[in-house]
Design a protein around this motif. Sequence first.
Motif, PDB file in Angstrom:
ATOM      1  N   ASP A  25      38.661 -34.022 -37.372  1.00  0.00           N
ATOM      2  CA  ASP A  25      39.391 -35.110 -38.013  1.00  0.00           C
ATOM      3  C   ASP A  25      39.169 -34.952 -39.519  1.00  0.00           C
ATOM      4  O   ASP A  25      38.289 -34.184 -39.953  1.00  0.00           O
ATOM      5  CB  ASP A  25      38.864 -36.451 -37.499  1.00  0.00           C
ATOM      6  CG  ASP A  25      39.552 -37.637 -38.145  1.00  0.00           C
ATOM      7  OD1 ASP A  25      40.776 -37.556 -38.391  1.00  0.00           O
ATOM      8  OD2 ASP A  25      38.869 -38.637 -38.420  1.00  0.00           O
ATOM      9  N   GLY A  62      42.599 -43.188 -37.716  1.00  0.00           N
ATOM     10  CA  GLY A  62      42.935 -42.057 -36.865  1.00  0.00           C
ATOM     11  C   GLY A  62      44.353 -42.091 -36.339  1.00  0.00           C
ATOM     12  O   GLY A  62      44.979 -41.047 -36.178  1.00  0.00           O
ATOM     13  N   THR A 127      44.693 -34.629 -38.203  1.00  0.00           N
ATOM     14  CA  THR A 127      44.630 -35.893 -38.922  1.00  0.00           C
ATOM     15  C   THR A 127      45.828 -36.782 -38.630  1.00  0.00           C
ATOM     16  O   THR A 127      46.928 -36.280 -38.371  1.00  0.00           O
ATOM     17  CB  THR A 127      44.526 -35.642 -40.449  1.00  0.00           C
ATOM     18  OG1 THR A 127      44.584 -36.897 -41.140  1.00  0.00           O
ATOM     19  CG2 THR A 127      45.675 -34.766 -40.942  1.00  0.00           C
ATOM     20  N   LYS A 161      47.133 -40.612 -32.395  1.00  0.00           N
ATOM     21  CA  LYS A 161      45.912 -41.075 -31.746  1.00  0.00           C
ATOM     22  C   LYS A 161      46.032 -42.593 -31.505  1.00  0.00           C
ATOM     23  O   LYS A 161      46.601 -43.282 -32.338  1.00  0.00           O
ATOM     24  CB  LYS A 161      44.698 -40.796 -32.633  1.00  0.00           C
ATOM     25  CG  LYS A 161      44.537 -39.325 -33.030  1.00  0.00           C
ATOM     26  CD  LYS A 161      43.432 -39.157 -34.069  1.00  0.00           C
ATOM     27  CE  LYS A 161      43.363 -37.733 -34.597  1.00  0.00           C
ATOM     28  NZ  LYS A 161      42.334 -37.577 -35.648  1.00  0.00           N
ATOM     29  N   TYR A 167      45.577 -33.748 -30.509  1.00  0.00           N
ATOM     30  CA  TYR A 167      44.588 -32.717 -30.196  1.00  0.00           C
ATOM     31  C   TYR A 167      45.149 -31.635 -29.287  1.00  0.00           C
ATOM     32  O   TYR A 167      44.748 -30.465 -29.381  1.00  0.00           O
ATOM     33  CB  TYR A 167      43.317 -33.344 -29.627  1.00  0.00           C
ATOM     34  CG  TYR A 167      42.467 -33.915 -30.741  1.00  0.00           C
ATOM     35  CD1 TYR A 167      41.882 -33.065 -31.672  1.00  0.00           C
ATOM     36  CD2 TYR A 167      42.302 -35.287 -30.897  1.00  0.00           C
ATOM     37  CE1 TYR A 167      41.152 -33.559 -32.734  1.00  0.00           C
ATOM     38  CE2 TYR A 167      41.564 -35.792 -31.953  1.00  0.00           C
ATOM     39  CZ  TYR A 167      40.993 -34.925 -32.872  1.00  0.00           C
ATOM     40  OH  TYR A 167      40.267 -35.412 -33.932  1.00  0.00           O
ATOM     41  N   VAL A 184      35.805 -30.965 -30.559  1.00  0.00           N
ATOM     42  CA  VAL A 184      36.366 -31.900 -31.535  1.00  0.00           C
ATOM     43  C   VAL A 184      35.236 -32.597 -32.279  1.00  0.00           C
ATOM     44  O   VAL A 184      34.215 -32.958 -31.684  1.00  0.00           O
ATOM     45  CB  VAL A 184      37.258 -32.955 -30.846  1.00  0.00           C
ATOM     46  CG1 VAL A 184      37.520 -34.150 -31.769  1.00  0.00           C
ATOM     47  CG2 VAL A 184      38.576 -32.339 -30.424  1.00  0.00           C
ATOM     48  N   GLU A 186      34.896 -35.952 -34.526  1.00  0.00           N
ATOM     49  CA  GLU A 186      35.609 -37.186 -34.847  1.00  0.00           C
ATOM     50  C   GLU A 186      34.643 -38.255 -35.356  1.00  0.00           C
ATOM     51  O   GLU A 186      33.429 -38.163 -35.149  1.00  0.00           O
ATOM     52  CB  GLU A 186      36.308 -37.742 -33.594  1.00  0.00           C
ATOM     53  CG  GLU A 186      37.777 -37.433 -33.499  1.00  0.00           C
ATOM     54  CD  GLU A 186      38.652 -38.252 -34.433  1.00  0.00           C
ATOM     55  OE1 GLU A 186      38.127 -39.158 -35.114  1.00  0.00           O
ATOM     56  OE2 GLU A 186      39.872 -37.989 -34.473  1.00  0.00           O
ATOM     57  N   GLY A 191      40.249 -41.885 -32.458  1.00  0.00           N
ATOM     58  CA  GLY A 191      40.222 -40.429 -32.457  1.00  0.00           C
ATOM     59  C   GLY A 191      39.394 -39.885 -31.310  1.00  0.00           C
ATOM     60  O   GLY A 191      39.771 -38.899 -30.670  1.00  0.00           O
ATOM     61  N   ALA A 195      40.687 -37.442 -28.279  1.00  0.00           N
ATOM     62  CA  ALA A 195      40.060 -36.163 -27.952  1.00  0.00           C
ATOM     63  C   ALA A 195      39.574 -36.132 -26.512  1.00  0.00           C
ATOM     64  O   ALA A 195      39.733 -35.120 -25.814  1.00  0.00           O
ATOM     65  CB  ALA A 195      38.899 -35.903 -28.911  1.00  0.00           C
ATOM     66  N   THR A 202      33.767 -33.692 -27.144  1.00  0.00           N
ATOM     67  CA  THR A 202      33.953 -34.534 -28.325  1.00  0.00           C
ATOM     68  C   THR A 202      32.623 -34.938 -28.945  1.00  0.00           C
ATOM     69  O   THR A 202      31.819 -35.634 -28.320  1.00  0.00           O
ATOM     70  CB  THR A 202      34.760 -35.793 -27.971  1.00  0.00           C
ATOM     71  OG1 THR A 202      36.001 -35.403 -27.364  1.00  0.00           O
ATOM     72  CG2 THR A 202      35.037 -36.620 -29.204  1.00  0.00           C
ATOM     73  N   CYS A 204      31.030 -37.162 -31.788  1.00  0.00           N
ATOM     74  CA  CYS A 204      31.325 -38.282 -32.678  1.00  0.00           C
ATOM     75  C   CYS A 204      30.295 -38.324 -33.796  1.00  0.00           C
ATOM     76  O   CYS A 204      29.091 -38.302 -33.536  1.00  0.00           O
ATOM     77  CB  CYS A 204      31.298 -39.596 -31.898  1.00  0.00           C
ATOM     78  SG  CYS A 204      31.399 -41.050 -32.966  1.00  0.00           S
TER      79      CYS A 204
END
Length: 242
Positions: A25, A62, A127, A161, A167, A184, A186, A191, A195, A202, A204
């Motif tokens: 992101d 997001g 994005t 998103k 994604y 990913v 994020e 977001g 993902a 993912t 975070c």
Amino acid sequence: MKKTILQYFEKHGFEALCPKAVLFDMDGVLYDSMPNHAVAWQESMAKFNISMSAEDAYATEGQRGIDTIRQMVRLQQGRDISEQEAQTMYDEKSRLFHLMPEAPMMPGAIELMAQIQMMGMTVCVVTGSGQKPLIERLKRDYGPFLDEQHIVTAYDVTRGKPHPEPYLRGLEKCGGLNPWEAVVVENAPLGVEAAVAARIFTVCINTGHLPVKLFEERRADLILDSMCELNERWSSLPIWDV
């Protein structure tokens, strides 16, 4: 940490995780830009009689700006507006944002991309923004690791998103990868939701002011506090143990 991977396999029914690309992101991950965005959202929406708090800005981060605006208008004014009207309102938000001082690059981001490149992996940015100056800045700041062919913006998708389309489009731009061939990074609840829906591992990075519970509820696979922490721990993450 091995449990994290086993949970990922169980969640999506996969048997392997073989990362070939990292999908980032932008706001709040590559740039410490969310404070500026929050102010721009609040000031611009007030001009259209829409009340928007900093918390609203972080919570809706997001997704496409026009989608956020249409939701806020529907909620507060009880009417549906066209994409064109929402775009006009978003243009004002963008104008105010670009009057602010340039947001700094997120500490740890450039070093992490260097690690990723050394491992022979592809860097991609996904994005919800469609603002050309921001895309140009991405290419300027992260040019050694990123090219325009590996940037997904709001104008590359029809559903932003938290829908997985952004994604999934990122996987396509990385050569048609499978979900288990990417990671990913994020920082936003919507977001993370996108993902996870795309079935990509993912990570975070909680760089905002939101409770961790929001990311746990959206089933992020790994939650860290900063890009610096991710950079420091990159080579020892459980994704390399399988």
